[in-house]
Design an enzyme around this catalytic site. Structure first.
Site, PDB file in Angstrom:
ATOM      1  N   ASP A 142      -3.031  18.547 -23.351  1.00 36.38           N
ATOM      2  CA  ASP A 142      -1.983  17.298 -23.065  1.00 36.38           C
ATOM      3  C   ASP A 142      -0.924  17.331 -24.004  1.00 36.38           C
ATOM      4  O   ASP A 142      -0.039  16.533 -23.630  1.00 36.38           O
ATOM      5  CB  ASP A 142      -2.681  15.892 -23.142  1.00 36.38           C
ATOM      6  CG  ASP A 142      -3.879  15.518 -21.852  1.00 36.38           C
ATOM      7  OD1 ASP A 142      -3.793  16.496 -21.112  1.00 36.38           O
ATOM      8  OD2 ASP A 142      -4.773  14.816 -21.954  1.00 36.38           O
ATOM      9  N   GLU A 237      -2.003  12.273 -14.162  1.00 41.10           N
ATOM     10  CA  GLU A 237      -3.088  11.512 -13.815  1.00 41.10           C
ATOM     11  C   GLU A 237      -3.033  10.128 -14.301  1.00 41.10           C
ATOM     12  O   GLU A 237      -3.773   9.371 -13.803  1.00 41.10           O
ATOM     13  CB  GLU A 237      -4.432  12.238 -14.126  1.00 41.10           C
ATOM     14  CG  GLU A 237      -4.522  12.458 -15.801  1.00 41.10           C
ATOM     15  CD  GLU A 237      -5.620  13.089 -16.428  1.00 41.10           C
ATOM     16  OE1 GLU A 237      -6.641  13.307 -15.601  1.00 41.10           O
ATOM     17  OE2 GLU A 237      -5.430  13.494 -17.669  1.00 41.10           O
TER      18      GLU A 237
HETATM   19  O1  F6P Z   1      -7.814  15.470 -23.170  1.00 40.85           O
HETATM   20  C1  F6P Z   1      -7.554  16.149 -22.255  1.00 40.85           C
HETATM   21  C2  F6P Z   1      -7.810  16.009 -20.818  1.00 40.85           C
HETATM   22  O2  F6P Z   1      -7.576  17.016 -20.161  1.00 40.85           O
HETATM   23  C3  F6P Z   1      -7.356  14.866 -20.062  1.00 40.85           C
HETATM   24  O3  F6P Z   1      -5.884  15.150 -19.564  1.00 40.85           O
HETATM   25  C4  F6P Z   1      -8.369  14.583 -18.940  1.00 40.85           C
HETATM   26  O4  F6P Z   1      -8.131  13.255 -18.696  1.00 40.85           O
HETATM   27  C5  F6P Z   1      -9.402  14.751 -19.908  1.00 40.85           C
HETATM   28  O5  F6P Z   1      -9.274  15.776 -20.612  1.00 40.85           O
HETATM   29  C6  F6P Z   1     -10.561  15.161 -18.544  1.00 40.85           C
HETATM   30  O6  F6P Z   1     -11.875  15.176 -19.557  1.00 40.85           O
HETATM   31  P1  F6P Z   1     -13.261  15.592 -18.898  1.00 40.85           P
HETATM   32  O7  F6P Z   1     -13.483  17.170 -19.113  1.00 40.85           O
HETATM   33  O8  F6P Z   1     -13.990  14.781 -19.694  1.00 40.85           O
HETATM   34  O9  F6P Z   1     -13.353  15.217 -17.470  1.00 40.85           O
END
Ligand code: F6P
Length: 364
Positions: A142, A237
């Protein structure tokens, strides 16, 4: 020989293996340290027997080109809020930090390198305050970690998103469709912003800029009026459409760092349809494809350099510090500073100006 423990925590990211390899190579070069890896963040230390591997030259050979992490990871491994399942099947969290620090010291480790994002570095800071010799390496696709200009993995994620965007453009053109592409970015719209500029989107929706449905519709209609019979939208998102909420997939599990986001692209499609958007609309959610796969060359270089720098900080006894990339130099910053806030997209950032003047609407 001194002993160094390395771990990867939170969500994975292309480049983690290059950091691990960099640390091991730097330690070999210097010659006074042995490097070990704790599997699945700190879980490897908690396990009985421990799940800790010696990181030899052979173990890290060639891993810099691979995505993921050879040490595995978890986003449910916070030692201060460790999830445990009770006999009745429900979960609660407990503080296992004292046990962790004690065990790491008992195992003879002189220092720890924690490779992770804001959640992991918050853990690093608190462990540091609890007496652990710890150094942080910033990680997140991010790119929203404060006190570093860039995190490795971001450039790869943008490339992946741009490749997908390019594909969606050609099919949008064939069908005269509106294509919505949802990318990651919980709090910051960096991936969406870069992808929108690189791909040539008409609309870019990010968490930092509140948007109105009527403005998005206006931009779509203008595009079709001009005879361009298709339109491409990139949405983070974490973006919110005026009047709506941040869209989540499900509620946070016990011990998890964040609530899962996802689905705002579909929400936008249905709202546009309800508002009378004439062309057909399709949504693609890129999700974890952005986190997987081979790191691009730039991220391999950045991650390798960060691994070397992390070892140098350990060697110099600069604990409580995080490696940081600033003005094309590798420096160190207090971890405390890095976790003090998110680096979100400023409305006056030059890329916002670039995007606007390229004709990209933020729906504001
Ligand atoms: O923090 C990085 C990230 O890629 C976010 O953009 C996303 O919401 C999250 O990780 C998703 O995490 P997980 O793998 O726990 O679903």
């Amino acid at each position: 020989m001194k002993k160094l423990l390395v771990l990867t925590g939170g969500g994975d990211c292309p480049g983690l293996n290059a950091v691990i390899r960099g640390i091991v190579k730097a330690a070999r070069y210097e010659g006074k340290w042995e490097v070990y890896g704790s599997m699945e963040a700190f879980n490897g230390v908690f396990k009985d027997p421990v799940d800790i591997v010696k990181l030899t030259k052979k173990k890290v050979g060639g891993i810099h080109v691979k995505g993921g992490t050879i040490l595995k990871t978890t986003n449910r491994g916070n030692p201060f809020k460790f999830p445990v399942q009770l006999k009745d099947g429900t979960w609660k969290t407990i503080d296992r930090s004292k046990e962790l620090v004690g065990k790491i010291k008992k195992l003879g480790f002189d220092a720890v390198v924690n490779i992770g994002g804001d959640g992991s570095q918050t853990i690093s800071q608190t462990l540091f305050e609890n007496g652990l010799n710890i150094v942080g390496v910033p990680k997140t696709i991010d790119n929203d970690l404060h006190a570093t200009d860039l995190t490795f993995g971001f450039t790869t994620a943008v490339q992946t998103a741009t490749d997908s965007f390019d594909r969606l453009v050609t099919t949008a053109e064939s069908h005269h469709r509106v294509m919505i592409m949802e990318v990651m970015g919980r709090d910051a719209g960096w991936i969406a912003l870069h992808t929108a500029i690189a791909g040539g989107a008409e609309v870019c929706l990010i968490p930092e800029i509140p948007c109105k449905l009527e403005n998005i519709l206006k931009r779509i209609r203008k595009r079709y009026r001009k005879g361009k019979g298709f339109c491409n939208i990139v949405i983070s998102e974490g973006a919110k459409i005026e009047g709506g909420e941040v869209i989540t997939i499900n509620k946070k599990e016990e011990g998890e760092e964040h609530i899962k986001l996802g689905g705002v692209g579909n929400y936008l499609r249905s709202e546009l349809e309800k508002a009378g958007c004439e062309p057909q609309i399709r949504t693609t959610i890129l999700g974890h494809t952005q986190r997987g796969g081979t790191p691009v060359a730039f991220d391999r270089v950045l991650a390798s350099s960060m691994g070397i720098k992390a070892f140098e900080l350990v060697e110099a006894g600069e604990f409580g510090k995080m490696v940081s990339f600033q003005n094309h130099k590798l420096v160190s910053v207090p971890i405390k500073e890095a976790i003090s806030k998110y680096d979100v997209v400023d409305k006056n950032h030059y890329l916002i100006n670039t995007a606007r003047k390229l004709g990209i609407s933020f729906g504001d």
